[in-house]
Write a protein that holds these residues in place. Structure first.
Motif, PDB file in Angstrom:
ATOM      1  N   PHE A 103       0.813  -1.212   0.000  1.00  0.00           N
ATOM      2  CA  PHE A 103       0.000   0.000   0.000  1.00  0.00           C
ATOM      3  C   PHE A 103       0.844   1.259   0.000  1.00  0.00           C
ATOM      4  CE2 PHE A 103       0.091  -2.168   4.087  1.00  0.00           C
ATOM      5  CZ  PHE A 103       0.764  -1.259   4.892  1.00  0.00           C
ATOM      6  N   VAL A 148       2.026   4.395  -6.565  1.00  0.00           N
ATOM      7  CA  VAL A 148       1.025   4.327  -7.635  1.00  0.00           C
ATOM      8  C   VAL A 148      -0.238   5.007  -7.123  1.00  0.00           C
ATOM      9  CG1 VAL A 148       1.941   2.211  -8.665  1.00  0.00           C
ATOM     10  CG2 VAL A 148       0.226   2.049  -6.850  1.00  0.00           C
ATOM     11  N   LYS A 149      -1.010   5.586  -8.022  1.00  0.00           N
ATOM     12  CA  LYS A 149      -2.203   6.338  -7.618  1.00  0.00           C
ATOM     13  C   LYS A 149      -3.196   5.426  -6.904  1.00  0.00           C
ATOM     14  CE  LYS A 149      -5.386   9.846  -9.319  1.00  0.00           C
ATOM     15  NZ  LYS A 149      -4.897  10.828  -8.348  1.00  0.00           N
ATOM     16  N   SER A 150      -3.649   5.857  -5.755  1.00  0.00           N
ATOM     17  CA  SER A 150      -4.585   5.095  -4.944  1.00  0.00           C
ATOM     18  C   SER A 150      -5.211   6.061  -3.936  1.00  0.00           C
ATOM     19  CB  SER A 150      -3.855   3.961  -4.214  1.00  0.00           C
ATOM     20  OG  SER A 150      -3.024   4.496  -3.201  1.00  0.00           O
ATOM     21  N   PRO A 151      -6.208   5.610  -3.169  1.00  0.00           N
ATOM     22  CA  PRO A 151      -6.764   6.495  -2.137  1.00  0.00           C
ATOM     23  C   PRO A 151      -5.709   6.926  -1.107  1.00  0.00           C
ATOM     24  CG  PRO A 151      -8.252   4.658  -2.549  1.00  0.00           C
ATOM     25  CD  PRO A 151      -6.977   4.353  -3.288  1.00  0.00           C
ATOM     26  N   PRO A 162       1.605   9.998  -7.202  1.00  0.00           N
ATOM     27  CA  PRO A 162       2.698   9.012  -7.161  1.00  0.00           C
ATOM     28  C   PRO A 162       4.089   9.611  -7.307  1.00  0.00           C
ATOM     29  CG  PRO A 162       0.924   8.270  -8.609  1.00  0.00           C
ATOM     30  CD  PRO A 162       0.635   9.701  -8.262  1.00  0.00           C
TER      31      PRO A 162
END
Length: 200
Positions: A91, A95-98, A103
């Motif tokens: 996590f 990389v794009k995530s919530p 990134p």
């Protein structure tokens, strides 16, 4: 098995430092690096950590702070990085995530392993922190950004910029009078606890 950067101190006080531009120009003549950066294997650090005598005062004996860094996705944040950290903590991958909004902004995973008695001198970081305690107890003194003046921080141009100039174990209120007005919160972590410190 590889040797990693490790902070070495002749006491239990450890303060980060970095010469700006690689020069001591503008620093007091008596300035000395508060720690020495050495290379050490994790197994060697574990042995030293276990050798600490919990029943004796070890404040004036050598202490070590072991580091493991990972960059992720081909980023370069230093030599001898350890990319397996992202396999264990996916996590945190850039990389794009919530959890990762941009990134390009993350600076990797910087793990620090402290031994009994280590004091990381008061400071603020420009990135978020997650502190996990694997054993024993560890005390944290946290303060609001509104307390920066009272904490008597070194200027950013100083090798230890972002750190308090005050020795919290023996405060010098004559040279740092604002420190007596400092307010904070004390938190004691126990094994299994995780403390999340967001950026401000």
């Amino acid at each position: 098995r590889m040797s990693k950067k490790t902070e070495y101190s002749q006491s239990n006080h450890l303060m980060w430092w970095k010469l700006r531009g690689g020069s001591k120009r503008g620093l007091p003549d008596n300035w000395k690096p508060p720690t020495e950066i050495i290379k050490m294997k994790y197994s060697d650090w574990v042995k030293k950590a276990k050798d600490v005598n919990h029943k004796q005062d070890s404040t004036e004996k050598p202490h070590w702070y072991f580091r493991i860094n990972g960059c992720g996705n081909g980023h370069t944040c230093g030599q001898s990085t350890t990319e397996f950290l992202f396999d264990e903590l996916p996590f945190f991958k850039p990389v794009k995530s919530p959890f990762i909004i941009d990134p390009k902004q993350p600076r990797g995973i910087n793990c620090r392993f402290g031994m009994t008695g280590n004091i990381a001198e008061n400071h603020f970081d420009s990135s978020r922190n997650m502190v996990a305690l694997l054993g024993g107890e560890r005390r944290y003194m946290l303060a609001s950004p509104s307390q920066c003046l009272n904490l008597e921080l070194y200027p950013l141009s100083h090798p230890s910029g972002r750190h308090s100039a005050v020795d919290w174990s023996n405060p010098d209120l004559k040279n740092y009078p604002n420190f007596k007005n400092a307010m904070g919160n004390e938190i004691v972590l126990q094994a299994g606890d995780v403390l999340y410190l967001p950026t401000f």
